[in-house]
Design an enzyme around this catalytic site. Structure first.
Site, PDB file in Angstrom:
ATOM      1  N   HIS A  17      42.015  67.281   9.949  1.00  0.00           N
ATOM      2  CA  HIS A  17      41.697  66.165   9.804  1.00  0.00           C
ATOM      3  C   HIS A  17      40.718  65.193  10.779  1.00  0.00           C
ATOM      4  O   HIS A  17      40.071  64.838  11.295  1.00  0.00           O
ATOM      5  CB  HIS A  17      41.992  65.974   8.688  1.00  0.00           C
ATOM      6  CG  HIS A  17      42.492  66.667   7.269  1.00  0.00           C
ATOM      7  ND1 HIS A  17      43.528  66.713   6.373  1.00  0.00           N
ATOM      8  CD2 HIS A  17      41.353  67.675   6.614  1.00  0.00           C
ATOM      9  CE1 HIS A  17      43.240  67.521   5.429  1.00  0.00           C
ATOM     10  NE2 HIS A  17      41.937  68.050   5.643  1.00  0.00           N
ATOM     11  N   LYS A  41      42.342  67.983 -10.562  1.00  0.00           N
ATOM     12  CA  LYS A  41      42.991  69.366  -9.334  1.00  0.00           C
ATOM     13  C   LYS A  41      44.366  68.311  -8.842  1.00  0.00           C
ATOM     14  O   LYS A  41      44.373  67.287  -9.098  1.00  0.00           O
ATOM     15  CB  LYS A  41      42.018  68.742  -8.009  1.00  0.00           C
ATOM     16  CG  LYS A  41      42.639  69.355  -6.967  1.00  0.00           C
ATOM     17  CD  LYS A  41      41.476  69.190  -5.606  1.00  0.00           C
ATOM     18  CE  LYS A  41      42.095  70.414  -4.596  1.00  0.00           C
ATOM     19  NZ  LYS A  41      40.852  70.275  -3.780  1.00  0.00           N
ATOM     20  N   ARG A  89      37.131  75.704   9.632  1.00  0.00           N
ATOM     21  CA  ARG A  89      37.907  77.108  10.167  1.00  0.00           C
ATOM     22  C   ARG A  89      38.263  77.899  10.695  1.00  0.00           C
ATOM     23  O   ARG A  89      37.253  78.587  11.777  1.00  0.00           O
ATOM     24  CB  ARG A  89      39.819  76.692   9.544  1.00  0.00           C
ATOM     25  CG  ARG A  89      40.091  75.516  10.057  1.00  0.00           C
ATOM     26  CD  ARG A  89      41.200  75.381   9.154  1.00  0.00           C
ATOM     27  NE  ARG A  89      40.918  74.697   7.481  1.00  0.00           N
ATOM     28  CZ  ARG A  89      41.914  75.106   5.990  1.00  0.00           C
ATOM     29  NH1 ARG A  89      42.297  74.640   6.597  1.00  0.00           N
ATOM     30  NH2 ARG A  89      40.563  75.354   4.983  1.00  0.00           N
ATOM     31  N   SER A 127      46.430  71.568   4.610  1.00  0.00           N
ATOM     32  CA  SER A 127      47.386  70.329   4.148  1.00  0.00           C
ATOM     33  C   SER A 127      48.514  71.494   3.004  1.00  0.00           C
ATOM     34  O   SER A 127      49.740  71.384   3.141  1.00  0.00           O
ATOM     35  CB  SER A 127      46.341  69.916   2.657  1.00  0.00           C
ATOM     36  OG  SER A 127      45.842  68.936   3.535  1.00  0.00           O
TER      37      SER A 127
END
Ligand code: PNS
Length: 162
Positions: A17, A41, A89, A127
């Site tokens: 990030h 979430k 990615r 993460s």
């Protein structure tokens, strides 16, 4: 002045990030790192904790850390932002990101989504991986900014042993 938004859950912020945020800072005059408030979430860190970690990780960079309550497309209008900058990615990121980009474009036609390809050393990083390694008490110093590695490690230690 060209303003961009780097949105994300940042649960927690990783070196991947930070790489994207740093590169966005080179292209735009101002970068807002935005953490959406999304009660549905489930995250490991609260919005406040994630913002605090982002503040520590981006010290010295010309960024604003903020939370967003509502749609990113509306927030961008209020902030005068013309772009959303996100990192990609692999192809696996693409479908979801493309869907979000097109939705945001419909909601706010002035807002462009720009994708920066991840730096190769962070291709594997997420993460979730950080949380898993830290949860088992592993070393996350290669995955997150050095100044917050201990805070994240301590906070998550043992969460995978329950
Ligand atoms: O790090 P993430 O979870 O991939 O980030 C997703 C994020 C925060 C960019 C996305 O959930 C978002 O923009 N949320 C704000 C609410 C919104 O605008 N939703 C519609 C966009 S499709």
């Amino acid at each position: 002045m060209r303003v961009a938004i780097c949105p994300g859950s940042f649960d927690p912020v990783t070196l991947g990030h930070l790489d994207i945020i740093q590169r966005a800072c080179k292209i735009f005059d101002k970068v807002i790192v935005a953490v959406p408030i999304n009660p549905s979430k489930k995250t490991s860190f609260t919005v406040e904790e994630r913002m605090e970690l982002l503040k520590l990780a981006t010290k010295g960079l010309n960024v604003e850390i903020d939370s967003v309550d509502g749609l990113l497309a509306d927030y961008a209008k209020v902030k005068g932002a013309t772009a959303i900058v996100k990192g990609l990615r692999a192809m696996s990121d693409f479908e979801y990101e493309f869907q979000m980009a097109l939705t945001n474009k419909k909601l706010n036609p002035e807002l462009e989504t720009m994708f920066l390809s991840t730096s190769s050393e962070f291709m594997f990083l997420s993460s979730s991986m950080v949380k898993q390694v830290a949860g088992f008490g592993g070393d996350i110093s290669h995955f997150v900014p050095e100044c917050i590695a201990d805070i994240i490690g301590e906070r998550l230690k043992g969460t995978y042993l329950k």
